[in-house]
Design a protein around this motif. Sequence first.
Motif, PDB file in Angstrom:
ATOM      1  N   UNK A 159      -8.524   4.631   4.446  1.00  9.13           N
ATOM      2  CA  UNK A 159      -7.577   5.789   3.806  1.00  9.13           C
ATOM      3  C   UNK A 159      -6.170   4.983   3.798  1.00  9.13           C
ATOM      4  N   UNK A 160      -6.216   4.468   5.094  1.00 11.85           N
ATOM      5  CA  UNK A 160      -4.778   4.244   4.955  1.00 11.85           C
ATOM      6  C   UNK A 160      -4.340   3.299   4.514  1.00 11.85           C
ATOM      7  N   UNK A 161      -4.732   1.903   3.508  1.00 15.03           N
ATOM      8  CA  UNK A 161      -5.185   1.182   2.549  1.00 15.03           C
ATOM      9  C   UNK A 161      -4.317   1.655   0.864  1.00 15.03           C
ATOM     10  N   UNK A 162      -5.545   2.722   0.898  1.00 10.78           N
ATOM     11  CA  UNK A 162      -5.496   3.701  -0.483  1.00 10.78           C
ATOM     12  C   UNK A 162      -4.660   4.322  -1.067  1.00 10.78           C
ATOM     13  N   UNK A 163      -3.694   5.203   0.558  1.00  6.08           N
ATOM     14  CA  UNK A 163      -2.567   5.806   0.690  1.00  6.08           C
ATOM     15  C   UNK A 163      -1.312   4.754   0.145  1.00  6.08           C
ATOM     16  N   UNK A 164      -1.316   3.572   1.212  1.00  4.49           N
ATOM     17  CA  UNK A 164      -0.255   2.693   1.491  1.00  4.49           C
ATOM     18  C   UNK A 164      -0.358   1.244   0.442  1.00  4.49           C
ATOM     19  N   UNK A 165      -1.331   1.168  -0.345  1.00  7.97           N
ATOM     20  CA  UNK A 165      -1.063   0.018  -1.022  1.00  7.97           C
ATOM     21  C   UNK A 165      -1.859   0.480  -2.508  1.00  7.97           C
ATOM     22  N   UNK A 166      -1.223   1.041  -3.542  1.00  6.49           N
ATOM     23  CA  UNK A 166      -1.609   1.724  -4.658  1.00  6.49           C
ATOM     24  C   UNK A 166      -1.566   0.511  -5.940  1.00  6.49           C
ATOM     25  N   UNK A 167      -2.576   0.737  -6.591  1.00  6.49           N
ATOM     26  CA  UNK A 167      -1.837  -0.308  -7.695  1.00  6.49           C
ATOM     27  C   UNK A 167      -0.492  -0.173  -7.968  1.00  6.49           C
ATOM     28  N   UNK A 168       0.186   0.263  -8.022  1.00  9.73           N
ATOM     29  CA  UNK A 168       2.173  -0.141  -8.720  1.00  9.73           C
ATOM     30  C   UNK A 168       2.525  -0.771  -7.004  1.00  9.73           C
ATOM     31  N   UNK A 169       2.340  -0.493  -6.505  1.00  3.35           N
ATOM     32  CA  UNK A 169       2.831  -0.585  -4.717  1.00  3.35           C
ATOM     33  C   UNK A 169       2.321  -2.085  -4.170  1.00  3.35           C
ATOM     34  N   UNK A 170       1.451  -2.525  -5.034  1.00  7.93           N
ATOM     35  CA  UNK A 170       0.335  -3.750  -4.578  1.00  7.93           C
ATOM     36  C   UNK A 170       0.887  -4.698  -6.175  1.00  7.93           C
ATOM     37  N   UNK A 171       0.902  -4.425  -7.349  1.00 11.28           N
ATOM     38  CA  UNK A 171       1.483  -5.081  -8.145  1.00 11.28           C
ATOM     39  C   UNK A 171       3.010  -5.467  -7.595  1.00 11.28           C
ATOM     40  N   UNK A 172       3.613  -4.878  -7.341  1.00  5.74           N
ATOM     41  CA  UNK A 172       5.509  -5.221  -6.917  1.00  5.74           C
ATOM     42  C   UNK A 172       5.572  -5.879  -5.428  1.00  5.74           C
ATOM     43  N   UNK A 173       4.577  -5.983  -4.600  1.00  7.73           N
ATOM     44  CA  UNK A 173       4.557  -6.529  -3.388  1.00  7.73           C
ATOM     45  C   UNK A 173       3.844  -7.665  -3.860  1.00  7.73           C
ATOM     46  N   UNK A 174       3.200  -8.315  -4.612  1.00  3.80           N
ATOM     47  CA  UNK A 174       2.810 -10.147  -4.805  1.00  3.80           C
ATOM     48  C   UNK A 174       3.643 -10.703  -6.268  1.00  3.80           C
TER      49      UNK A 174
END
Length: 472
Positions: A90-105
Amino acid sequence: MLSVSWVITISIFWMVLVAFLFRIFGKEKDSLGALVLCLMTMFFPVLIFVFTCIMCRIYSVNETVYCVIMLILSSVFIGLPFLYLAGKYLYLRIRYTPKRAAAYARKKVGRFKYFHRGKWGAVKCYSDVHPNEEAYLGAQILEMWMKLRNVYRIRPRFAKKRYIRRIMELNMPDLPQIRKWEYHTILDGLYRAETDVLLHFTDGEKGVVFLNWPKRRFTVDELTEEDQKKAAYVKKFWNITMTGRLIYLYMCIERYLVALYPDRDWTPVARRMWNRAKNHGRWNEGSPGDLYREIVPERIMRFYKHGYGYEKLNPMVFDKKLSLEDYTEIRKIYEGISGGDPKEEINQMVGMPERLFYHVNLNQHDPDYADRMTIELILKAESILEKRGIDIPDFSQVEGFSYERRAKHIREEEAVTAFGYGVDASELSIILSDGKTSGGSDKNLKNDKNLKNDKNLKNDKNLKKETDNDKT
Protein backbone atom coordinates in the motif's frame (compact mmCIF):
# COMPACT_ATOMS: atom_id res chain seq x y z
CA MET A 1 -2.31 -33.18 29.70
CA LEU A 2 0.62 -32.70 27.29
CA SER A 3 3.53 -35.08 27.45
CA VAL A 4 7.22 -34.22 27.06
CA SER A 5 7.23 -35.64 23.50
CA TRP A 6 4.50 -33.21 22.50
CA VAL A 7 6.49 -30.33 23.97
CA ILE A 8 9.52 -31.25 21.86
CA THR A 9 7.43 -31.82 18.71
CA ILE A 10 5.65 -28.46 18.98
CA SER A 11 8.89 -26.57 19.59
CA ILE A 12 10.67 -28.19 16.63
CA PHE A 13 7.64 -27.50 14.41
CA TRP A 14 7.67 -23.79 15.24
CA MET A 15 11.42 -23.51 14.67
CA VAL A 16 11.09 -25.09 11.22
CA LEU A 17 8.12 -22.89 10.37
CA VAL A 18 9.96 -19.70 11.36
CA ALA A 19 13.01 -20.72 9.30
CA PHE A 20 10.77 -21.49 6.31
CA LEU A 21 8.97 -18.14 6.47
CA PHE A 22 12.26 -16.33 6.85
CA ARG A 23 13.50 -18.11 3.74
CA ILE A 24 10.48 -16.90 1.76
CA PHE A 25 10.10 -13.34 2.99
CA GLY A 26 13.67 -12.55 3.98
CA LYS A 27 15.21 -12.12 0.51
CA GLU A 28 15.23 -8.33 0.84
CA LYS A 29 18.06 -8.22 3.35
CA ASP A 30 17.97 -4.44 3.67
CA SER A 31 14.22 -4.24 4.35
CA LEU A 32 12.36 -3.87 7.62
CA GLY A 33 10.52 -7.14 7.04
CA ALA A 34 13.80 -9.07 6.89
CA LEU A 35 14.89 -7.52 10.18
CA VAL A 36 11.62 -8.45 11.90
CA LEU A 37 11.78 -12.03 10.65
CA CYS A 38 15.40 -12.28 11.71
CA LEU A 39 14.48 -11.29 15.28
CA MET A 40 11.62 -13.77 15.21
CA THR A 41 13.96 -16.52 14.09
CA MET A 42 16.26 -15.79 17.00
CA PHE A 43 13.82 -15.34 19.90
CA PHE A 44 10.32 -16.59 19.10
CA PRO A 45 11.02 -20.36 19.03
CA VAL A 46 12.83 -20.06 22.35
CA LEU A 47 9.84 -18.25 23.87
CA ILE A 48 7.48 -20.89 22.54
CA PHE A 49 9.60 -23.68 23.99
CA VAL A 50 9.81 -22.00 27.40
CA PHE A 51 6.07 -21.24 27.40
CA THR A 52 5.26 -24.84 26.54
CA CYS A 53 7.40 -26.16 29.36
CA ILE A 54 5.78 -23.83 31.87
CA MET A 55 2.30 -24.75 30.72
CA CYS A 56 3.05 -28.44 31.08
CA ARG A 57 4.31 -28.01 34.62
CA ILE A 58 1.10 -26.31 35.72
CA TYR A 59 -1.14 -29.23 36.58
CA SER A 60 -4.40 -27.26 36.57
CA VAL A 61 -4.13 -26.05 32.92
CA ASN A 62 -5.88 -28.35 30.47
CA GLU A 63 -5.18 -28.91 26.78
CA THR A 64 -8.05 -26.72 25.53
CA VAL A 65 -6.72 -23.60 27.24
CA TYR A 66 -3.24 -24.37 26.04
CA CYS A 67 -4.37 -24.85 22.42
CA VAL A 68 -6.33 -21.57 22.47
CA ILE A 69 -3.32 -19.63 23.71
CA MET A 70 -1.06 -21.27 21.13
CA LEU A 71 -3.57 -20.52 18.36
CA ILE A 72 -3.58 -16.82 19.28
CA LEU A 73 0.21 -16.70 19.31
CA SER A 74 0.33 -18.55 16.00
CA SER A 75 -2.05 -16.16 14.29
CA VAL A 76 0.00 -13.19 15.47
CA PHE A 77 3.26 -14.81 14.37
CA ILE A 78 2.01 -15.87 10.94
CA GLY A 79 0.14 -12.62 10.39
CA LEU A 80 3.09 -10.31 11.02
CA PRO A 81 4.98 -11.01 7.73
CA PHE A 82 1.81 -10.77 5.65
CA LEU A 83 0.80 -7.60 7.48
CA TYR A 84 4.23 -6.16 6.73
CA LEU A 85 3.98 -7.03 3.03
CA ALA A 86 0.46 -5.62 2.77
CA GLY A 87 1.56 -2.36 4.38
CA LYS A 88 4.59 -2.18 2.12
CA TYR A 89 2.44 -2.76 -0.96
CA LEU A 90 0.00 0.00 0.00
CA TYR A 91 2.84 2.38 0.77
CA LEU A 92 4.45 1.81 -2.61
CA ARG A 93 1.14 2.19 -4.40
CA ILE A 94 0.64 5.57 -2.75
CA ARG A 95 4.25 6.80 -2.79
CA TYR A 96 5.36 5.66 -6.25
CA THR A 97 2.55 6.26 -8.68
CA PRO A 98 3.51 5.97 -12.40
CA LYS A 99 3.78 9.73 -12.67
CA ARG A 100 6.04 10.07 -9.64
CA ALA A 101 8.13 7.04 -10.63
CA ALA A 102 8.74 8.41 -14.13
CA ALA A 103 9.76 11.79 -12.70
CA TYR A 104 12.08 10.06 -10.24
CA ALA A 105 13.81 8.03 -12.98
CA ARG A 106 14.24 11.11 -15.16
CA LYS A 107 15.68 13.09 -12.27
CA LYS A 108 18.29 10.39 -11.66
CA VAL A 109 19.29 9.99 -15.32
CA GLY A 110 18.99 13.66 -16.29
CA ARG A 111 17.81 15.32 -19.46
CA PHE A 112 18.89 14.05 -22.86
CA LYS A 113 21.39 16.87 -23.47
CA TYR A 114 23.16 16.22 -20.18
CA PHE A 115 22.96 12.45 -20.67
CA HIS A 116 24.49 12.65 -24.16
CA ARG A 117 27.35 15.04 -23.39
CA GLY A 118 28.56 14.25 -19.96
CA LYS A 119 27.09 11.74 -17.59
CA TRP A 120 27.08 8.59 -19.71
CA GLY A 121 30.46 8.75 -21.44
CA ALA A 122 30.04 5.46 -23.32
CA VAL A 123 27.21 6.95 -25.35
CA LYS A 124 29.40 9.70 -26.80
CA CYS A 125 31.08 7.24 -29.16
CA TYR A 126 27.95 6.86 -31.27
CA SER A 127 27.94 8.86 -34.48
CA ASP A 128 24.24 8.26 -35.05
CA VAL A 129 21.71 9.91 -32.74
CA HIS A 130 19.27 7.02 -32.65
CA PRO A 131 21.29 4.73 -30.37
CA ASN A 132 21.73 7.70 -28.03
CA GLU A 133 18.00 8.10 -27.63
CA GLU A 134 17.45 4.39 -27.21
CA ALA A 135 20.13 4.28 -24.52
CA TYR A 136 18.66 7.36 -22.81
CA LEU A 137 15.17 5.89 -22.53
CA GLY A 138 16.60 2.52 -21.59
CA ALA A 139 18.63 4.14 -18.81
CA GLN A 140 15.48 5.62 -17.28
CA ILE A 141 13.70 2.28 -17.38
CA LEU A 142 16.76 0.61 -15.85
CA GLU A 143 16.88 3.25 -13.14
CA MET A 144 13.26 2.52 -12.30
CA TRP A 145 14.03 -1.17 -12.16
CA MET A 146 17.09 -0.74 -9.93
CA LYS A 147 15.76 1.88 -7.53
CA LEU A 148 12.08 0.97 -7.54
CA ARG A 149 12.41 -2.77 -8.04
CA ASN A 150 10.02 -3.56 -5.21
CA VAL A 151 7.13 -1.78 -6.86
CA TYR A 152 8.30 -2.81 -10.31
CA ARG A 153 8.26 -6.52 -9.47
CA ILE A 154 4.90 -6.78 -7.80
CA ARG A 155 3.01 -5.15 -10.63
CA PRO A 156 1.60 -7.20 -13.50
CA ARG A 157 2.63 -6.51 -17.08
CA PHE A 158 -0.18 -4.09 -17.86
CA ALA A 159 0.76 -2.04 -14.77
CA LYS A 160 4.41 -1.98 -15.86
CA LYS A 161 3.28 -0.61 -19.20
CA ARG A 162 1.70 2.31 -17.36
CA TYR A 163 5.12 3.19 -15.93
CA ILE A 164 6.79 2.95 -19.34
CA ARG A 165 3.99 5.01 -20.89
CA ARG A 166 4.61 7.80 -18.37
CA ILE A 167 8.34 7.74 -19.16
CA MET A 168 7.65 8.02 -22.89
CA GLU A 169 5.10 10.82 -22.43
CA LEU A 170 7.57 12.70 -20.26
CA ASN A 171 10.39 12.44 -22.82
CA MET A 172 8.63 12.73 -26.17
CA PRO A 173 8.55 16.59 -26.15
CA ASP A 174 12.35 16.67 -25.67
CA LEU A 175 13.02 14.04 -28.36
CA PRO A 176 11.44 15.39 -31.56
CA GLN A 177 13.29 12.78 -33.65
CA ILE A 178 10.87 10.13 -32.34
CA ARG A 179 7.65 10.18 -34.35
CA LYS A 180 5.81 7.53 -32.31
CA TRP A 181 6.38 4.49 -30.15
CA GLU A 182 4.58 1.24 -29.48
CA TYR A 183 4.87 -2.02 -27.64
CA HIS A 184 5.76 -4.81 -29.99
CA THR A 185 6.65 -8.48 -29.81
CA ILE A 186 10.17 -8.88 -31.20
CA LEU A 187 12.48 -11.89 -31.42
CA ASP A 188 15.64 -11.48 -29.40
CA GLY A 189 19.03 -13.03 -30.10
CA LEU A 190 17.94 -16.37 -28.64
CA TYR A 191 14.81 -16.44 -30.82
CA ARG A 192 12.58 -15.75 -27.82
CA ALA A 193 9.62 -13.42 -28.18
CA GLU A 194 10.03 -10.30 -26.05
CA THR A 195 7.66 -7.41 -25.49
CA ASP A 196 9.79 -4.34 -26.15
CA VAL A 197 9.39 -0.66 -26.95
CA LEU A 198 9.60 -0.10 -30.70
CA LEU A 199 10.59 3.48 -31.60
CA HIS A 200 9.66 5.02 -34.96
CA PHE A 201 11.92 7.92 -35.97
CA THR A 202 10.99 10.75 -38.28
CA ASP A 203 13.57 9.64 -40.88
CA GLY A 204 11.90 6.25 -41.22
CA GLU A 205 14.37 4.31 -39.07
CA LYS A 206 13.32 2.10 -36.17
CA GLY A 207 14.92 1.40 -32.83
CA VAL A 208 14.20 -0.91 -29.92
CA VAL A 209 14.36 -0.34 -26.17
CA PHE A 210 14.59 -3.82 -24.65
CA LEU A 211 12.32 -4.50 -21.70
CA ASN A 212 13.05 -8.24 -21.43
CA TRP A 213 9.46 -9.26 -20.88
CA PRO A 214 9.42 -12.76 -22.41
CA LYS A 215 6.18 -14.09 -23.85
CA ARG A 216 5.86 -17.81 -23.48
CA ARG A 217 2.89 -18.02 -25.79
CA PHE A 218 2.74 -15.94 -28.92
CA THR A 219 1.54 -16.26 -32.47
CA VAL A 220 3.61 -15.44 -35.52
CA ASP A 221 1.16 -12.66 -36.36
CA GLU A 222 2.27 -10.77 -33.24
CA LEU A 223 5.78 -10.41 -34.64
CA THR A 224 6.97 -7.68 -36.94
CA GLU A 225 7.22 -8.55 -40.62
CA GLU A 226 11.00 -8.73 -40.34
CA ASP A 227 10.85 -11.07 -37.35
CA GLN A 228 8.25 -13.26 -39.06
CA LYS A 229 10.73 -13.85 -41.85
CA LYS A 230 13.49 -14.42 -39.33
CA ALA A 231 11.41 -17.02 -37.49
CA ALA A 232 10.72 -18.81 -40.77
CA TYR A 233 14.45 -18.93 -41.62
CA VAL A 234 15.33 -20.17 -38.16
CA LYS A 235 13.02 -23.10 -38.81
CA LYS A 236 14.29 -23.56 -42.37
CA PHE A 237 18.00 -23.68 -41.45
CA TRP A 238 17.48 -25.38 -38.08
CA ASN A 239 19.38 -28.58 -38.92
CA ILE A 240 21.87 -27.07 -41.40
CA THR A 241 25.45 -26.89 -40.13
CA MET A 242 27.21 -23.56 -39.76
CA THR A 243 29.53 -24.42 -42.66
CA GLY A 244 26.49 -25.33 -44.74
CA ARG A 245 25.07 -21.88 -44.03
CA LEU A 246 28.43 -20.34 -44.94
CA ILE A 247 28.29 -22.18 -48.27
CA TYR A 248 24.80 -20.80 -48.87
CA LEU A 249 26.17 -17.32 -48.18
CA TYR A 250 28.95 -17.91 -50.74
CA MET A 251 26.31 -18.86 -53.30
CA CYS A 252 24.50 -15.56 -52.66
CA ILE A 253 27.73 -13.58 -53.07
CA GLU A 254 28.63 -15.32 -56.33
CA ARG A 255 25.22 -14.64 -57.85
CA TYR A 256 25.51 -11.00 -56.89
CA LEU A 257 28.97 -10.55 -58.44
CA VAL A 258 28.22 -12.48 -61.65
CA ALA A 259 24.87 -10.76 -62.22
CA LEU A 260 26.05 -7.18 -61.68
CA TYR A 261 29.61 -7.40 -63.02
CA PRO A 262 29.71 -10.21 -65.60
CA ASP A 263 32.71 -8.70 -67.41
CA ARG A 264 35.05 -9.34 -64.46
CA ASP A 265 36.91 -12.56 -63.76
CA TRP A 266 35.83 -13.43 -60.22
CA THR A 267 37.90 -16.62 -60.03
CA PRO A 268 40.37 -15.26 -57.39
CA VAL A 269 37.45 -14.19 -55.21
CA ALA A 270 35.59 -17.49 -55.58
CA ARG A 271 38.73 -19.56 -54.93
CA ARG A 272 39.38 -17.83 -51.62
CA MET A 273 35.76 -18.20 -50.58
CA TRP A 274 35.42 -21.93 -51.19
CA ASN A 275 38.87 -22.76 -49.86
CA ARG A 276 37.84 -21.41 -46.48
CA ALA A 277 35.01 -23.96 -46.31
CA LYS A 278 37.55 -26.76 -46.87
CA ASN A 279 39.61 -25.93 -43.79
CA HIS A 280 39.22 -28.38 -40.94
CA GLY A 281 38.56 -26.66 -37.66
CA ARG A 282 37.58 -23.18 -36.49
CA TRP A 283 37.34 -21.53 -39.93
CA ASN A 284 41.02 -20.62 -39.60
CA GLU A 285 42.74 -17.76 -41.36
CA GLY A 286 44.18 -19.73 -44.24
CA SER A 287 47.62 -19.57 -45.78
CA PRO A 288 49.36 -16.59 -47.44
CA GLY A 289 47.88 -15.99 -50.86
CA ASP A 290 44.63 -17.55 -49.70
CA LEU A 291 43.42 -15.04 -47.09
CA TYR A 292 39.74 -14.16 -47.25
CA ARG A 293 40.27 -10.56 -46.21
CA GLU A 294 42.31 -10.03 -49.39
CA ILE A 295 39.11 -10.07 -51.46
CA VAL A 296 37.11 -7.61 -49.32
CA PRO A 297 37.15 -4.33 -51.31
CA GLU A 298 37.61 -2.20 -48.22
CA ARG A 299 40.90 -3.88 -47.34
CA ILE A 300 42.65 -2.82 -50.58
CA MET A 301 40.61 -0.21 -52.44
CA ARG A 302 40.12 2.18 -49.54
CA PHE A 303 43.86 2.45 -48.95
CA TYR A 304 44.58 2.52 -52.69
CA LYS A 305 42.15 5.42 -53.06
CA HIS A 306 44.08 7.42 -50.44
CA GLY A 307 47.47 6.76 -51.99
CA TYR A 308 48.66 3.78 -49.96
CA GLY A 309 50.68 1.49 -52.19
CA TYR A 310 51.57 -2.15 -51.79
CA GLU A 311 54.65 -1.42 -49.67
CA LYS A 312 52.59 0.30 -46.94
CA LEU A 313 49.43 -1.79 -47.24
CA ASN A 314 50.98 -5.25 -46.98
CA PRO A 315 52.60 -4.90 -43.51
CA MET A 316 49.84 -2.65 -42.16
CA VAL A 317 46.77 -4.73 -43.12
CA PHE A 318 47.95 -8.17 -44.22
CA ASP A 319 50.90 -8.86 -41.89
CA LYS A 320 53.21 -9.16 -44.93
CA LYS A 321 51.23 -12.18 -46.19
CA LEU A 322 49.92 -10.60 -49.39
CA SER A 323 52.01 -11.07 -52.50
CA LEU A 324 52.44 -8.31 -55.07
CA GLU A 325 50.85 -10.48 -57.76
CA ASP A 326 47.73 -11.09 -55.65
CA TYR A 327 47.54 -7.42 -54.73
CA THR A 328 47.68 -6.35 -58.38
CA GLU A 329 45.19 -8.99 -59.47
CA ILE A 330 42.57 -8.17 -56.83
CA ARG A 331 42.96 -4.42 -57.20
CA LYS A 332 42.28 -4.66 -60.94
CA ILE A 333 39.14 -6.72 -60.29
CA TYR A 334 37.57 -4.01 -58.12
CA GLU A 335 38.96 -1.01 -59.96
CA GLY A 336 36.12 1.10 -61.31
CA ILE A 337 33.37 -0.62 -59.28
CA SER A 338 34.50 0.00 -55.70
CA GLY A 339 36.26 2.79 -53.87
CA GLY A 340 36.61 0.81 -50.64
CA ASP A 341 33.80 2.61 -48.82
CA PRO A 342 32.52 0.35 -46.00
CA LYS A 343 28.93 1.39 -46.80
CA GLU A 344 29.17 0.26 -50.42
CA GLU A 345 26.83 -2.56 -51.26
CA ILE A 346 29.53 -4.70 -52.87
CA ASN A 347 31.75 -4.23 -49.82
CA GLN A 348 28.95 -5.24 -47.47
CA MET A 349 28.10 -8.25 -49.60
CA VAL A 350 31.62 -9.62 -50.02
CA GLY A 351 32.58 -8.67 -46.46
CA MET A 352 29.83 -10.72 -44.76
CA PRO A 353 31.92 -13.90 -44.35
CA GLU A 354 34.83 -11.90 -42.93
CA ARG A 355 32.49 -10.42 -40.30
CA LEU A 356 31.27 -13.92 -39.53
CA PHE A 357 34.79 -15.31 -39.10
CA TYR A 358 35.89 -12.40 -36.93
CA HIS A 359 32.92 -12.34 -34.55
CA VAL A 360 32.62 -16.11 -34.20
CA ASN A 361 36.32 -16.35 -33.33
CA LEU A 362 35.91 -13.40 -30.98
CA ASN A 363 33.17 -15.32 -29.16
CA GLN A 364 35.39 -18.42 -28.91
CA HIS A 365 33.44 -20.32 -31.52
CA ASP A 366 30.23 -20.31 -29.53
CA PRO A 367 27.84 -22.39 -31.70
CA ASP A 368 24.75 -20.54 -30.48
CA TYR A 369 26.31 -17.20 -31.47
CA ALA A 370 27.26 -18.60 -34.90
CA ASP A 371 23.72 -19.95 -35.20
CA ARG A 372 22.21 -16.50 -34.75
CA MET A 373 24.75 -14.60 -36.84
CA THR A 374 24.55 -16.91 -39.86
CA ILE A 375 20.77 -16.47 -40.00
CA GLU A 376 21.08 -12.68 -39.84
CA LEU A 377 23.73 -12.57 -42.60
CA ILE A 378 21.74 -14.88 -44.87
CA LEU A 379 18.68 -12.68 -44.46
CA LYS A 380 20.72 -9.58 -45.26
CA ALA A 381 22.34 -11.19 -48.32
CA GLU A 382 18.99 -12.35 -49.68
CA SER A 383 17.46 -8.91 -49.17
CA ILE A 384 20.24 -7.40 -51.31
CA LEU A 385 19.65 -9.99 -54.02
CA GLU A 386 15.90 -9.36 -53.99
CA LYS A 387 16.45 -5.62 -54.19
CA ARG A 388 18.63 -6.14 -57.27
CA GLY A 389 16.19 -8.58 -58.86
CA ILE A 390 18.64 -11.50 -58.63
CA ASP A 391 17.39 -15.04 -58.00
CA ILE A 392 18.34 -16.44 -54.62
CA PRO A 393 20.18 -19.80 -54.45
CA ASP A 394 18.29 -23.08 -54.38
CA PHE A 395 18.02 -24.17 -50.75
CA SER A 396 17.94 -27.84 -51.72
CA GLN A 397 21.62 -27.57 -52.68
CA VAL A 398 22.63 -27.18 -49.02
CA GLU A 399 20.13 -29.59 -47.47
CA GLY A 400 22.83 -32.26 -47.52
CA PHE A 401 24.94 -30.27 -45.00
CA SER A 402 22.71 -31.22 -42.09
CA TYR A 403 22.95 -32.81 -38.66
CA GLU A 404 20.48 -33.98 -36.03
CA ARG A 405 19.80 -31.05 -33.75
CA ARG A 406 18.15 -32.10 -30.51
CA ALA A 407 17.88 -28.94 -28.41
CA LYS A 408 17.33 -25.21 -28.77
CA HIS A 409 20.79 -24.48 -27.39
CA ILE A 410 23.63 -26.33 -29.09
CA ARG A 411 25.39 -28.35 -26.43
CA GLU A 412 29.16 -28.36 -26.06
CA GLU A 413 29.50 -31.97 -27.16
CA GLU A 414 27.55 -31.16 -30.35
CA ALA A 415 29.59 -28.06 -31.25
CA VAL A 416 31.93 -29.74 -33.75
CA THR A 417 29.02 -31.52 -35.42
CA ALA A 418 27.01 -28.30 -35.51
CA PHE A 419 29.81 -26.43 -37.28
CA GLY A 420 30.50 -29.24 -39.76
CA TYR A 421 34.04 -28.17 -40.60
CA GLY A 422 36.01 -29.26 -43.65
CA VAL A 423 33.58 -29.38 -46.59
CA ASP A 424 34.63 -29.28 -50.24
CA ALA A 425 31.57 -27.87 -51.96
CA SER A 426 33.24 -26.06 -54.83
CA GLU A 427 31.00 -27.93 -57.27
CA LEU A 428 28.22 -25.60 -56.13
CA SER A 429 30.18 -22.58 -57.34
CA ILE A 430 28.89 -20.97 -60.54
CA ILE A 431 32.35 -19.48 -61.06
CA LEU A 432 34.66 -22.41 -60.35
CA SER A 433 32.48 -25.28 -61.56
CA ASP A 434 33.41 -27.20 -64.69
CA GLY A 435 30.01 -27.72 -66.22
CA LYS A 436 28.54 -29.21 -63.04
CA THR A 437 26.50 -26.11 -62.30
CA SER A 438 25.03 -23.90 -64.95
CA GLY A 439 26.17 -20.33 -65.08
CA GLY A 440 29.87 -20.61 -64.40
CA SER A 441 31.46 -22.97 -66.90
CA ASP A 442 30.66 -20.92 -70.00
CA LYS A 443 32.10 -17.83 -68.42
CA ASN A 444 35.28 -19.59 -67.34
CA LEU A 445 35.66 -21.16 -70.76
CA LYS A 446 35.25 -17.76 -72.36
CA ASN A 447 37.83 -16.25 -70.04
CA ASP A 448 40.25 -19.10 -70.77
CA LYS A 449 39.82 -18.58 -74.52
CA ASN A 450 40.31 -14.82 -74.20
CA LEU A 451 43.39 -15.34 -72.06
CA LYS A 452 44.79 -17.84 -74.53
CA ASN A 453 44.08 -15.56 -77.50
CA ASP A 454 45.70 -12.60 -75.73
CA LYS A 455 48.72 -14.69 -74.90
CA ASN A 456 49.06 -16.01 -78.47
CA LEU A 457 48.66 -12.50 -79.88
CA LYS A 458 51.34 -11.21 -77.55
CA ASN A 459 53.68 -14.05 -78.49
CA ASP A 460 53.10 -13.39 -82.21
CA LYS A 461 53.95 -9.71 -81.75
CA ASN A 462 57.11 -10.53 -79.81
CA LEU A 463 58.14 -13.11 -82.42
CA LYS A 464 57.61 -10.61 -85.26
CA LYS A 465 59.60 -7.97 -83.39
CA GLU A 466 62.51 -10.35 -82.84
CA THR A 467 62.44 -11.32 -86.55
CA ASP A 468 62.57 -7.67 -87.65
CA ASN A 469 65.54 -7.08 -85.35
CA ASP A 470 67.38 -10.04 -86.85
CA LYS A 471 66.82 -8.74 -90.37
CA THR A 472 68.19 -5.35 -89.37
